[in-house]
Scaffold this active site. Structure first.
Site, short mmCIF file in Angstrom:
data_model
loop_
_atom_site.label_atom_id
_atom_site.label_comp_id
_atom_site.label_asym_id
_atom_site.label_seq_id
_atom_site.Cartn_x
_atom_site.Cartn_y
_atom_site.Cartn_z
N LYS A 112 54.00 68.96 130.83
CA LYS A 112 53.15 69.45 129.74
C LYS A 112 52.06 70.34 130.30
CE LYS A 112 53.41 65.63 126.57
NZ LYS A 112 53.95 64.43 127.20
N GLU A 136 61.93 54.59 132.24
CA GLU A 136 60.59 54.05 132.52
C GLU A 136 60.01 53.30 131.32
OE1 GLU A 136 57.04 56.30 132.03
OE2 GLU A 136 58.11 58.22 132.08
N VAL A 166 56.56 57.01 136.18
CA VAL A 166 57.65 57.66 136.92
C VAL A 166 57.66 57.14 138.36
CG1 VAL A 166 58.42 59.89 137.88
CG2 VAL A 166 57.76 59.72 135.46
N1 PSU Z 1 53.75 62.69 130.83
C1 PSU Z 1 54.31 62.65 129.61
N2 PSU Z 1 54.59 61.46 129.05
C2 PSU Z 1 54.33 60.28 129.70
C3 PSU Z 1 53.75 60.33 131.00
C4 PSU Z 1 53.48 61.55 131.52
O1 PSU Z 1 54.55 63.69 129.04
O2 PSU Z 1 54.59 59.20 129.14
C5 PSU Z 1 53.51 59.06 131.75
C6 PSU Z 1 54.64 58.81 132.77
O3 PSU Z 1 54.85 57.42 132.90
C7 PSU Z 1 54.06 59.37 134.04
C8 PSU Z 1 52.61 58.98 133.91
O4 PSU Z 1 54.64 58.83 135.22
O5 PSU Z 1 52.32 59.19 132.53
C9 PSU Z 1 51.71 59.81 134.78
O6 PSU Z 1 50.42 59.30 134.72
P1 PSU Z 1 49.30 59.91 135.70
O7 PSU Z 1 49.08 61.31 135.24
O8 PSU Z 1 48.11 59.03 135.48
O9 PSU Z 1 49.87 59.81 137.08
#
Ligand code: PSU
Ligand code: MN
Length: 307
Positions: free
Chosen positions: A162, A27, A109
């Site tokens: 996380k 990604e 993702v």
């Molecule tokens: N979690 C991580 N590192 C990241 C992301 C999430 O530990 O870089 C990024 C990924 O691209 C994931 C996105 O798909 O954040 C999710 O964002 P949201 O929570 O806004 O859907």
């Protein structure tokens, strides 16, 4: 191959897919929004190298000038890394608009799975996925990543989630939507920076061949969703539970105090945690991505053996 009018598959990637050789998708939100420059570019290039060393072809995915790209050049990766947060973080709801406007987007993702699937790529390695945020019972902040895992047949190899997220609710959501969560070499869900979370995954598998076999059956049956492989961070790079959890609690408190919401939440929390841990979390983050890339490449190779 499922080529379409808006998709550019790099020649090396297209050839590998056509010949049934292993390919691993990567990604680009992790590059633009997940890590600072220049570590983001260095990491992205090193991850590609690790995938090659494990006999697979890397396909870093992004939206550039309105084109859906599967496989980037070094220059394109550098561009995304330098642009950082100036590039739109592109989730499913952004994809059509960015293409129509001939704009750039760093793929999460969600959109990486979508574009990988369009390009005929079945395995994708990343760091962490989005999930159900803490407090989602009032904010309704649930990552689109979970919906995508429910509907797009791509295996995602990550290091768990996380604890900026509610891990228990994230597992409940995945269960409801029929997404198997597999622990690699463990029955416990890893929590990204740490190997332990106190939550159980659905299955433990110990070899790339086992992972490939399960995914192959899912594909053969035509099941529409993906699979989530959670690969614990190597022990030597894992962080201390108390240190990381304290930083995460503080980051969430600051996000709430500043009214951070929507797509800004995850990048804000990632950057804050990094700041509060003095960069230790960045080192761990980089190492776990390398670890996931190795496992994804081996699994892609095992999957090719199954035809
Ligand atoms: N979690 C991580 N590192 C990241 C992301 C999430 O530990 O870089 C990024 C990924 O691209 C994931 C996105 O798909 O954040 C999710 O964002 P949201 O929570 O806004 O859907
Ligand atoms: Mn969200």
């Amino acid at each position: 191959m499922n080529l379409n009018k808006y998709l550019d598959v790099a020649p090396e990637v297209a050839q590998a897919v056509a010949e049934g050789r292993p390919v691993v998708a990567l990604e680009s939100t992790i590059i633009s929004h997940g890590m600072p420059y220049p570590q983001n570019v260095e990491t992205a290039l090193k991850v590609e190298q690790i995938i090659r060393e494990n006999d697979a072809v890397p396909a870093t995915i992004a939206i550039l000038g309105g084109r859906l790209k599967a496989g980037l050049t070094v220059e394109e990766i550098e561009y995304l890394g330098k642009q950082g947060q100036a590039v739109t973080k592109a989730s499913r709801r952004d994809l059509a608009v960015l293409v129509a406007q001939k704009a750039d987007g760093a793929t999460t993702v969600t959109t990486t799975m979508m574009i990988a699937h369009m390009a005929g790529i079945q395995i994708f390695a990343t760091g962490g996925i989005g999930g159900v945020h803490r407090g989602a019972e009032t904010t309704m902040d649930i990552s689109a990543d979970l919906e995508e895992l429910a509907s797009t047949p791509v295996m995602v190899v990550c290091a768990g989630a996380k604890s900026i997220l509610d891990l228990g609710l994230t597992l409940e959501y995945l269960e409801t939507h029929g997404v198997p969560v597999i622990g690699y070499g463990t029955k416990e869900l890893p929590a990204f920076y740490t190997r332990k979370s106190g939550f159980e995954v659905d299955y433990r598998m110990d070899t790339p061949e086992e992972l490939a076999a399960a995914f192959h059956v899912s594909q053969t049956l035509g099941l529409k969703g993906g699979m989530l492989v959670t690969n614990p961070i190597p022990e030597e790079f894992a962080m201390d539970h108390d240190i990381i959890n304290k930083a995460i609690d503080e980051a969430i408190a600051q996000a709430n105090a500043q009214g951070i919401h929507g797509k800004a939440t995850t990048p804000f929390l990632l950057a804050k945690v990094k700041e509060l841990t003095g960069g230790d979390s960045l080192d761990s983050n980089i190492q776990l991505v390398f670890n996931n890339a190795r496992l994804a490449a081996k699994t892609a190779a095992a999957l090719c053996q199954l035809g």
